[in-house]
Design a protein around this motif. Sequence first.
Motif, PDB file in Angstrom:
ATOM      1  N   SER A   1      20.193   8.867  80.992  1.00 34.93           N
ATOM      2  CA  SER A   1      20.429   9.076  79.654  1.00 34.93           C
ATOM      3  C   SER A   1      21.674   7.818  79.124  1.00 34.93           C
ATOM      4  O   SER A   1      22.506   7.487  80.030  1.00 34.93           O
TER       5      SER A   1
ATOM      6  N   LYS B   1      36.569   7.004  76.279  1.00 35.03           N
ATOM      7  CA  LYS B   1      35.782   8.406  75.993  1.00 35.03           C
ATOM      8  C   LYS B   1      35.331   9.120  77.196  1.00 35.03           C
ATOM      9  O   LYS B   1      35.116   8.426  78.338  1.00 35.03           O
TER      10      LYS B   1
ATOM     11  N   LYS C   1      33.027  12.850  78.740  1.00 38.87           N
ATOM     12  CA  LYS C   1      32.281  13.985  78.800  1.00 38.87           C
ATOM     13  C   LYS C   1      32.456  14.757  80.021  1.00 38.87           C
ATOM     14  O   LYS C   1      32.827  14.315  81.180  1.00 38.87           O
TER      15      LYS C   1
ATOM     16  N   TRP D   1      30.900  17.592  82.949  1.00 36.19           N
ATOM     17  CA  TRP D   1      29.790  17.990  83.713  1.00 36.19           C
ATOM     18  C   TRP D   1      30.170  19.422  83.993  1.00 36.19           C
ATOM     19  O   TRP D   1      30.982  19.557  84.783  1.00 36.19           O
TER      20      TRP D   1
ATOM     21  N   SER E   1      24.755  20.058  82.939  1.00 35.06           N
ATOM     22  CA  SER E   1      24.469  19.213  82.089  1.00 35.06           C
ATOM     23  C   SER E   1      25.799  18.645  81.344  1.00 35.06           C
ATOM     24  O   SER E   1      26.915  19.034  81.757  1.00 35.06           O
TER      25      SER E   1
ATOM     26  N   GLY F   1      28.748  17.824  78.515  1.00 33.11           N
ATOM     27  CA  GLY F   1      28.842  18.187  77.114  1.00 33.11           C
ATOM     28  C   GLY F   1      29.099  16.996  76.227  1.00 33.11           C
ATOM     29  O   GLY F   1      28.498  16.066  76.387  1.00 33.11           O
ATOM     30  N   SER F   2      29.453  17.334  74.988  1.00 25.18           N
ATOM     31  CA  SER F   2      29.802  16.300  74.091  1.00 25.18           C
ATOM     32  C   SER F   2      30.713  15.401  74.314  1.00 25.18           C
ATOM     33  O   SER F   2      31.374  15.517  75.026  1.00 25.18           O
ATOM     34  N   GLU F   3      30.475  14.229  73.519  1.00 26.14           N
ATOM     35  CA  GLU F   3      31.537  13.024  73.704  1.00 26.14           C
ATOM     36  C   GLU F   3      33.008  13.431  73.161  1.00 26.14           C
ATOM     37  O   GLU F   3      32.960  13.876  72.068  1.00 26.14           O
ATOM     38  N   LEU F   4      33.885  13.240  74.072  1.00 22.71           N
ATOM     39  CA  LEU F   4      35.236  13.694  73.525  1.00 22.71           C
ATOM     40  C   LEU F   4      36.218  12.342  73.619  1.00 22.71           C
ATOM     41  O   LEU F   4      35.785  11.264  74.496  1.00 22.71           O
TER      42      LEU F   4
END
Length: 350
Positions: free
Chosen positions: A31, A68, A70, A72, A76, A78-81
């Motif tokens: 991904s 940036k 994410k 785990w 899965s 998570g969202s981009e932070l």
Amino acid sequence: TDSNDILMLSQNSGNDVYFNSWDGSSWTSGSSLESNTGTSTRRTMDVAFEQSGGTGLVVWGDGSSVPKYKIWDGSSLGSELSASSISGGYPRWVQLTPDVLSDDIFLMTSDYQSGLNVQKWDGSSWGNALEVESASDDKYECFDITFSSQGVSSSSATSVSWTEWTADVTSTLENDSITHLENSLDTITADGLTAIDEGLFLANNELSSVAGNSTIVLMTDGLDNAGYHSILQEAQKAAANGTVIYAVGFGNNESEVDPVMAEIASLTGGEYYFAPNSSVLENIFVGIASQLTNFSAQGPVLNINVPYEYRTPDFYGNVMYVSGSSNYTTGNKTLFTLPSYPGTGSSEPT
């Protein structure tokens, strides 16, 4: 916590970053995390697991001064932070270092404006970024960080010991007596590994203050397998300082001697020799000593002036050099004999 999870990031030449995970039996399809890291020639991403909770962190640069990330959760991402902003510019190198005793993780970055920044993840958020260097080299990952072992009981700590091999100067250039030098040679003992580079390093230091050319005689019976300097760099340093190195290998078989010895001699304009026994070794040292003490002048010119009235069709001359009649050296004394010539106003040779 224990698991079979593996997190992998990959970066291509188009500045894209992709994520894959392994669950113990198979990989997920890749991904995309980022399409513009700002560079494709540096590692702008890294992954790490919290050592206690088992949560994974994926961090990367996106061409801005804010890294940036994410999280785990075991199944899965998570969202981009956003982590804390770094000073200088976008990160070219990203390095994550987890603490083995907690969920803390260090994030260290090297940016394109030569800054090094550190910030810490405490299990839930990032602390402020601290710039620890402003003049680093972003072409290389020339940094590292680790956690100390504070709070670890002595019963669980493991001691680590090592041996450092260095060289010693047993007779400096200030000790110019033959007796002192002979005593230094007679009392040398062989011990441990072979640190050729360390001996050459100290020899270069000793000769650095010598005006003019100098000579090093380097002898070994083995391979350079210890020490902390580059043997070829030390040879190049010697050559730059006008030092010639005569390299001597000693042993039953030449294959036991480091082949770099010949290269050292060649780099400095010296010679390499191998001695399979003490008799050959003695002859080698005698030959080296002869080369160091043999000086000769080339192209001497002898002018003979014959009075004009002595030039006849039947004229011939005979020149003979008497050994020792002009310049010669005995010990440390140089003598010169001035040749005689006809007196002024007389055409008769004397």
